[in-house]
Every structure is written in C-alpha cells, then in structure tokens.
Design a protein around this motif. Structure first.
Motif, PDB file in Angstrom:
ATOM      1  N   ASN A 126       0.814  -1.219   0.000  1.00 10.33           N
ATOM      2  CA  ASN A 126       0.000   0.000   0.000  1.00 10.33           C
ATOM      3  C   ASN A 126       0.856   1.281   0.000  1.00 10.33           C
ATOM      4  N   PRO A 127       1.670   1.466  -1.038  1.00  5.21           N
ATOM      5  CA  PRO A 127       2.600   2.609  -1.043  1.00  5.21           C
ATOM      6  C   PRO A 127       1.921   3.977  -1.016  1.00  5.21           C
ATOM      7  N   LYS A 138      -6.695  11.784  -2.632  1.00  2.00           N
ATOM      8  CA  LYS A 138      -5.332  12.307  -2.502  1.00  2.00           C
ATOM      9  C   LYS A 138      -4.749  12.676  -3.858  1.00  2.00           C
ATOM     10  N   GLU A 139      -3.981  13.734  -3.881  1.00  8.15           N
ATOM     11  CA  GLU A 139      -3.303  14.132  -5.107  1.00  8.15           C
ATOM     12  C   GLU A 139      -2.321  13.044  -5.533  1.00  8.15           C
ATOM     13  N   GLY A 140      -2.348  12.707  -6.800  1.00 10.15           N
ATOM     14  CA  GLY A 140      -1.413  11.712  -7.324  1.00 10.15           C
ATOM     15  C   GLY A 140      -1.911  10.285  -7.283  1.00 10.15           C
ATOM     16  N   VAL A 141      -3.059  10.042  -6.657  1.00  6.48           N
ATOM     17  CA  VAL A 141      -3.630   8.686  -6.628  1.00  6.48           C
ATOM     18  C   VAL A 141      -4.388   8.438  -7.925  1.00  6.48           C
ATOM     19  N   GLY A 205      -0.835  -3.252 -15.034  1.00  3.80           N
ATOM     20  CA  GLY A 205      -0.100  -2.422 -14.077  1.00  3.80           C
ATOM     21  C   GLY A 205      -0.501  -0.964 -14.065  1.00  3.80           C
ATOM     22  N   ILE A 206      -1.719  -0.662 -14.461  1.00  3.67           N
ATOM     23  CA  ILE A 206      -2.189   0.725 -14.505  1.00  3.67           C
ATOM     24  C   ILE A 206      -2.897   1.071 -13.200  1.00  3.67           C
ATOM     25  N   GLY A 207      -2.601   2.234 -12.637  1.00  2.00           N
ATOM     26  CA  GLY A 207      -3.304   2.733 -11.469  1.00  2.00           C
ATOM     27  C   GLY A 207      -2.689   2.340 -10.137  1.00  2.00           C
ATOM     28  N   ASP A 208      -3.145   3.027  -9.094  1.00  6.70           N
ATOM     29  CA  ASP A 208      -2.690   2.765  -7.726  1.00  6.70           C
ATOM     30  C   ASP A 208      -3.716   1.995  -6.914  1.00  6.70           C
ATOM     31  N   VAL A 209      -4.982   2.053  -7.325  1.00  5.38           N
ATOM     32  CA  VAL A 209      -6.044   1.396  -6.569  1.00  5.38           C
ATOM     33  C   VAL A 209      -7.168   0.991  -7.514  1.00  5.38           C
ATOM     34  N   GLY A 225      -2.863 -12.151  -9.186  1.00  3.87           N
ATOM     35  CA  GLY A 225      -2.081 -11.024  -8.701  1.00  3.87           C
ATOM     36  C   GLY A 225      -1.362 -11.331  -7.405  1.00  3.87           C
ATOM     37  N   ALA A 226      -1.237 -12.595  -7.076  1.00  4.43           N
ATOM     38  CA  ALA A 226      -0.637 -13.002  -5.804  1.00  4.43           C
ATOM     39  C   ALA A 226       0.750 -12.402  -5.620  1.00  4.43           C
ATOM     40  N   GLY A 227       0.965 -11.783  -4.450  1.00  2.88           N
ATOM     41  CA  GLY A 227       2.247 -11.186  -4.127  1.00  2.88           C
ATOM     42  C   GLY A 227       2.438  -9.785  -4.676  1.00  2.88           C
ATOM     43  N   GLN A 228       1.493  -9.312  -5.498  1.00  6.37           N
ATOM     44  CA  GLN A 228       1.632  -7.989  -6.112  1.00  6.37           C
ATOM     45  C   GLN A 228       0.671  -6.954  -5.522  1.00  6.37           C
TER      46      GLN A 228
END
Length: 334
Positions: A126-127, A138-141, A205-209, A225-228
């Motif tokens: 959860n960076p 949040k800005e940048g999410v 791999g697009i997006g943060d959430v 998506g295990a481990g990712q």
C-alpha cells in the motif's frame, strides 16, 4: 436459516423426473466476476442432478458487464436464467415481459443467494497509504474502476463513494457531491466490466487502486495477482445484492422452466452457499456466512435502495445521460 436449506432441498427432491435438461442447451447469463463461481457451481449441480435423476447436464455461461448482459437478453440472447449483480437488471427484464412480475418471491432472500461489498485493491504494501474512501481523493492517486454507465460493478463503486460521502458529512448532499467529484478526478481508467478493470490494474499495471467487489479483489490477491497486491477494507461500504431469476419466456418455449427453477433453487443449498464463501461471495444463509467470518470479515454496509431509492430512481437520477454521475465525473464515459 437451516430451514431454508432443508425446504429448498425437499422441493428439489419432489417430483424431479419432470425437471428435464435432457437434449437441451441451458444458458446462464451472468456478470463478470461470477465466472469462477458458476464454473464450479455448474459442476456441483451436475453431480447433484446426476445422483438424483441420472441425467447428464451441459451448461453454457455468458459473462460481461451486468447492464450489457441484461440488454443482450432483451435483444434475443436465449438465457434460461439471469444471475445479475443489481436488481435493476432483473427489473429491466421484467418490464420487457421476459421475467415474471413476482420474481423476487420465487426464491428465498428476495431471490438474492449471496451478496458482496466494495473494497480497494492496492499495490503491495500500500505505497499510497489508501486506508479509506477519503484517501481516494489524494493528489497523485490513480484509480481504476468499471464504467458506472454500463456495469453494476461501476455503479456500486460510485454509489459506495456517494454513500460514504453522505455518511461522513452527516447527509450533507453538497459535501457528499464535492467528495465524489474529487474522487472521480483521480479515475485513470473506466473499464467496460469488473473483470476488465481487474485485468487493467493487475496485469497491465495501470493505477494505484482498483475499486471493485470483494470477491473480485480476493481472486486477484490470491490468484493472478498473488504477491503484487493487497486488499483494503473501508470502514463503511455498500452492500451489493446479486439477484437471480428464470427467464420464463425463453424457458417456456424450450421446456426448461422447471429445470431452471431447480438450478436456481440449488444456490441456497449448503454446498452452494459454502462454495460462494470459498470464492469470497457472502452467503445469504447466515449460518454459512457466520462459519466463514475468517475470510469474510464483518463490515458496516448500507443498501443502495435504503440510501438512494428504488433502482428505477437510482438509474434515472444517477446514471441516465446528464445524471449525477455525468455531472460529477470529468471525462465521464459514454
């Protein structure tokens, strides 16, 4: 709740020789994230049916965005049963005369065998620090979600955000709308279905959430998506109900009405309810849900109909052209 399971099975066992699948194609038209459930459910039902009747059953499945699937049935797709993720899709079939007007009374729990809720799928560890709905502004999410204009997954995600806003701001509509508008500013991709959104987030791999159903998030976290990725449960979310119905105009023509009823009845059997829990769908039979609280943790949820009215009202107010979603979303999908 055990009475429901027992009575359902008794009904199935009574006069089953008249429920024939023999020599007939049988089609279940459903929504995106139920692919895995119905693949396994069909196998379980086939075993059950063979033991009771000696009949072999061959099922076909059709999956896509729930709204698109309903329209496909209206346009002539020969579905024996419709298993959707929001009541409006079945109601649309009812209005077209394809489903009986009293479809909700044909099965327990208003014809909803299992439910789900909206959660967040985030990158490993959860960076971006996404822990609740407010963090989506949040800005940048960058957010990935299904398109609310055509999919139940996307509609529940939008209504979940709106319901959170009303809850967080003491039912202040202006503040709730401002929250949702800020959240939608961060949407990077609106996909045309729940599974397509998962693919975009996990495999491309697009997006943060990814804002999606609980069962879909768990499938991604534990399978492809295990481990990712990790799953984040908001403190307050929406309850999604997945109603089912016999498409009687089709089954009467094909002679599969009794068989279709039996197929849907079995969704309330204990094996089917446990299968739902195994795949992170929340069983409607409470005894089975309680037994699986380790994988389906309690969460404070609201029903969209309690917050926003009937599905007719919801679809007209929020998702029609020029409706609330179009008003709040920048570059709203068509």
């Amino acid at each position: 709740m055990k009475k429901i399971i027992v009575s359902t099975l008794v009904a199935l066992l009574g006069g089953m020789t008249s429920h024939s699948f023999a020599g007939k194609d049988f089609l279940n038209v459903s929504y995106d994230p139920t692919r895995e459930f119905y693949k396994e459910y069909n196998q379980a039902f086939c075993t059950f049916w063979k033991q009771r009747t000696g009949q072999e059953v061959d099922f076909k499945q059709s999956h896509g965005g729930s709204g698109k699937q309903a329209r496909s049935v209206i346009d002539g797709l020969q579905a024996d049963v419709a298993t959707m993720n929001q009541g409006s899709d079945i109601e649309l079939l009812e209005k077209k005369g394809l489903v009986e007007a009293d479809w909700e009374s044909k099965f327990p729990d208003n014809a909803v065998p299992f439910t789900s809720t909206i959660v967040f799928l985030v990158r490993k560890d959860n960076p971006k620090g996404i822990n609740d709905w407010q963090d989506l502004t949040k800005e940048g999410v960058e957010i990935v979600m299904a398109n609310p204009k055509v999919t139940g997954n996307g509609r529940y995600a939008f209504l979940g955000a709106y319901g959170y806003g009303l809850h967080a701001f003491n039912k202040d509509e202006t503040k709730a709308k401002n929250y949702v508008k800020d959240m939608l500013k961060n949407v990077k991709v609106y996909e045309n279905g729940g599974r397509a959104a998962t693919t975009t987030f996990v495999q491309r791999g697009i997006g943060d959430v990814l804002v999606t159903f609980e069962n879909e998030a768990n499938l991604a976290a534990k399978d492809f998506g295990a481990g990712q990725v990790d799953i984040v449960y908001p403190k307050y979310s929406i309850k999604s109900e997945s109603p089912v119905a016999v498409v009687k105009t089709v089954t009467d023509k094909k002679g599969t009405t009794d068989a279709a009823k039996a197929y849907l009845d079995y969704l309330w059997s204990e094996p089917a309810q446990q299968l739902a829990a195994n795949l992170y769908l929340r069983p409607s039979v409470k005894s089975v849900l309680d037994k699986n609280s380790d994988k389906l943790p309690p969460i404070d949820t609201f029903r969209p109909n309690d917050a926003f009215g009937t599905w007719d009202e919801i679809m007209s107010t929020y998702f029609s052209d020029g409706g609330v979603f179009d008003q709040l979303a920048i570059n709203a999908p068509k």
